[in-house]
Design an enzyme around this catalytic site. Structure first.
Site, PDB file in Angstrom:
ATOM      1  N   GLY A 191       0.823  -1.109  -0.178  1.00 52.23           N
ATOM      2  CA  GLY A 191      -0.130  -0.088  -0.003  1.00 52.23           C
ATOM      3  C   GLY A 191       0.672   1.294   0.040  1.00 52.23           C
ATOM      4  N   ASP A 314      10.764   4.393  -5.530  1.00 49.36           N
ATOM      5  CA  ASP A 314      10.022   3.213  -5.198  1.00 49.36           C
ATOM      6  C   ASP A 314      11.108   2.185  -5.208  1.00 49.36           C
ATOM      7  OD1 ASP A 314       8.108   1.259  -4.997  1.00 49.36           O
ATOM      8  OD2 ASP A 314       7.476   1.379  -7.202  1.00 49.36           O
ATOM      9  N   LYS A 341      15.317  -3.621  -6.031  1.00 45.04           N
ATOM     10  CA  LYS A 341      14.924  -2.877  -7.214  1.00 45.04           C
ATOM     11  C   LYS A 341      16.064  -1.888  -7.620  1.00 45.04           C
ATOM     12  CE  LYS A 341       9.722  -2.502  -7.225  1.00 45.04           C
ATOM     13  NZ  LYS A 341       8.884  -1.139  -6.899  1.00 45.04           N
ATOM     14  N   MET A 656     -13.195  -2.972 -12.330  1.00 43.14           N
ATOM     15  CA  MET A 656     -13.255  -1.702 -12.821  1.00 43.14           C
ATOM     16  C   MET A 656     -13.845  -0.999 -11.583  1.00 43.14           C
ATOM     17  SD  MET A 656     -12.936   0.804 -14.902  1.00 43.14           S
ATOM     18  CE  MET A 656     -13.563   2.376 -14.718  1.00 43.14           C
TER      19      MET A 656
HETATM   20 CA    CA Z   1       6.083   0.274  -4.598  1.00 45.15          CA
END
Ligand code: CA
Length: 687
Positions: A191, A314, A341, A656
């Protein structure tokens, strides 16, 4: 007397439970796959995904054929690694639905739908996926997209207990697989794109009672800190971060060392992404983007290593972690390895958290190196995109994301489903955190955008490219690299016969020779694959299973096959002779040309609204769409059906969102003006 009997009964029960627990714990501690089962998410607590099975090998792999398949009847992404015990396979599909499949009859034994409300779909960054279940002492555990942890009886699928692990008024979701350690079920959540405070919790495996919870970032310092670690962490934050949540969500990787009794947990990015907005006077912002080592019995932090201090991009460290022993400078070292990442491959001493080495495994332009003395990255100028927009490599997709790696100790290689990625980052000057409901627009709270009139620093060397690679963690260099056509391929499996298996975005299940990277086998399954293949024995025969199911964050907008078929279990064996799925025709569609009275004055409002609400999952006249349609090809645009989908929730059943509480008729119309204008501009240019 009666009291005594009751007491004896109680004591006896405790004894039975504790003996059961001991043998259940041991079953997991020694779950290396040699008995032909696949008992833990990463096959074992070291999470190496190295199967000791070798019936399928280079000599016979040309006879590896499909044995059976099972259509699950659900579209959307499937990221689960199945758990396999004694001829039964347990896994999750989209919307946290659990399946138990008989590996002899190839039929579903039971299916458990936790009935996640479809309105929760929009709380996730990256599709309604789930990475699987945990099995312990005949009980099955899984997290649901709406934040529950559920225990089922594995044999029957009967509900044993259910606990809510999140505040459902906030945009928390669970997509990760729980782990079970010492009779405790561990689960985190996601989140951090939408504005939450990260944590993970240990629950009693038998009762569901909460045992401990560890927050990964500090809360409001005016309130008492939960523990010493939070007090220490708060010194590395500035401003009023707690109002935005702070992030650091634990949405995927964990590993466990039973000998050291240390639980390893990877933490996520800052919330919002923008460091200057989140912590205006700077600071490392512990424990974002970190590997944490904890006592699994108490939740006490033993050590931490932060891969990206003051994350602004991020750069999560929730990526898969692998434990092993390596010979480094003639010394055996107990290590933990991660390729997060941010593009560096880290080798740490897992007893102390000491950084042993870190090198770039993909192209990295935000830091020159990792200083081995301080353990900190040597950042390059402008990468925090304050005075200029900066083209980062890698980007938020990561040099490596959640797709599991595999480590083959015979070869000494970590196989990485890696990728080159790049994106422009800048300040989002319009950003305001909205504490009400889901925050801004579709709920995302990044405070990071691009191109608000600032100079832009680009990088010619940055590329976008998928890569399957064999990484030597001792030499810290690639042994081989296979370049791939797209960036979003599945997780990995390696075997004692020296093979590496991977499913791909273009629908293939592939096998490589682990020593050289030569492709030695593939089968075309027609639908993109995200999940990791697994291998196991049934009645002494080795099987290979991979579950297709296209979706995920990237798959919402893109696809690399002709069609997206429902998720399907495909199982192969030597001599398997079932037919592969038939080749799907390429579906040629034309851009829409609705009768529509275009009002150019409405296009700009439509574009802003589109990017705020639609652009996370949809594209317009670009890729043709992935799981979510490309709106440039959607026949609903320019008809009343469009309004009813956007404002009345007509397709909520598919996930959706119903934007009726946030958008009005003028907004919905403006979006159509934007879409139709973009399509007509392309059509005119093409004439
Ligand atoms: Ca993330």
């Amino acid at each position: 007397m009666r009291t005594n009997i009751l007491f004896l009964f109680f004591a006896f029960s405790v004894l039975i439970i504790s003996n059961c627990s001991k043998s259940a714990d041991n079953e997991l501690i020694y779950a290396d796959g040699s008995d032909g089962n696949w008992l833990l998410h990463g096959l074992n607590y070291s999470e190496n995904r190295y199967s000791p099975l070798a019936q399928i090998n280079e000599e016979n792999i040309d006879q590896l054929g499909l044995d059976w398949q099972l259509d699950l009847g659900m579209k959307r992404g499937i990221e689960a690694t199945p758990i396999i015990k004694d001829g039964v396979m347990y896994f999750t599909g989209p919307w946290s639905v659990v399946f138990a499949v008989d590996l002899r009859s190839h039929e579903i034994i039971w299916k458990y739908d936790p009935e996640v409300p479809k309105s929760f779909g929009e709380k996730g960054c990256c599709d309604v996926v789930n990475r699987g279940v945990a099995l312990y002492n005949g009980q099955l555990y899984f997290g649901t997209f709406d934040g529950r942890l559920i225990a089922l009886e594995a044999e029957s699928g009967k509900l044993l207990w259910e606990v809510l692990t999140v505040d459902q008024s906030k945009p928390y979701t669970i997509t990760g697989a729980p782990r079970v350690v010492n009779g405790k079920v561990l689960i985190g959540n996601g989140g951090a794109e939408l504005g939450v405070r990260g944590y993970f919790t240990a629950y009693d495996a038998y009762t569901g009672d909460e045992i401990w919870r560890f927050y990964t970032v500090p809360g409001n310092p005016d309130e008492p800190f939960e523990n010493e670690a939070m007090e220490k962490a708060a010194e590395t934050w500035t401003g009023t971060w707690w109002e935005y949540g702070g992030g650091g969500t634990v949405w995927d990787a964990m590993a466990y060392d039973p000998e050291l009794n240390l639980l390893y947990v990877g933490t996520g990015n800052g919330s919002p992404w923008n460091w200057k907005k989140r912590s205006p006077e700077g600071g490392d912002n512990l424990y974002l983007s970190s590997i944490l080592a904890l006592d699994p019995d108490t939740g006490e932090l033993k050590w931490y290593y932060q891969t990206t201090p003051g994350d602004a991009w991020d750069f999560t460290a929730t990526q898969h972690m692998i434990l092993t022993e390596l010979e480094i400078d003639d010394e055996p070292r107990k290590v933990i390895m991660q390729a997060p990442k941010n593009g560096f491959f880290y080798v740490l001493d897992r007893e102390t958290g000491e950084l042993i080495s870190a090198e770039k495994f993909v192209y990295v332009n935000w830091a020159d190196s990792i200083d081995l003395e301080t353990g900190r990255p040597v950042e390059r100028p402008h990468v925090r995109y304050v005075e200029a927009n900066f083209q980062m490599a890698p980007d938020y997709n990561g040099g490596h994301n959640w797709q599991p790696m595999a480590y083959n100790p015979d070869l000494g290689y970590v196989f990485i489903p890696a990728r080159e990625t790049t994106s422009m980052y800048g300040q989002d000057s319009l950003w305001k955190f909205n504490k009400v409901g889901f925050g801004t627009g579709n709920g995302w709270n990044l405070a990071t955008g691009t191109l608000y009139g600032k100079p832009t620093i680009t990088d010619d060397k940055a590329t976008i490219q998928g890569k399957l690679m064999a990484w030597d963690p001792v030499k810290q260099e690639a042994a081989w690299v296979v370049e791939q056509n797209n960036i979003w391929n599945g997780g990995l499996l390696t075997t004692a016969s020296g093979l590496v298996f991977q499913g791909t975005a273009d629908g293939k299940i592939t096998a490589y020779r682990g020593s050289t990277g030569d492709l030695i086998w593939e089968a075309d399954l027609q639908t993109g694959i995200l999940s990791s293949p697994v291998t196991y024995l049934v009645d002494g025969v080795q099987y290979l299973t991979v579950i297709t199911g296209w979706g995920g964050g990237y798959g919402m907008k893109n696809k690399h096959t002709n069609a997206v078929l429902p998720g399907t279990v495909y199982t192969f064996r030597i001599g398997g002779s079932a037919d592969l799925p038939k080749v799907q025709p390429k579906y040629e569609r034309a851009l829409i040309s609705p009768k529509w009275d275009l009002d150019l004055s409405k296009v700009s409002h439509g574009e802003t609204t589109y990017w705020k609400y639609c652009g996370t999952c949809h594209v317009v006249a670009e890729t043709g769409g992935g799981v979510a349609p490309d709106l440039g090809y959607s026949p609903m645009v320019g008809t009343p059906a469009f309004t009813s989908v956007v404002l009345d929730g007509a397709l909520l059943i598919n996930g959706m969102p119903n934007f009726g509480d946030r958008l009005n008729k003028d907004d919905a119309e403006a979006i159509q003006h934007y879409i139709i204008n973009k399509v007509r501009t392309i059509q005119t240019a093409g004439k």
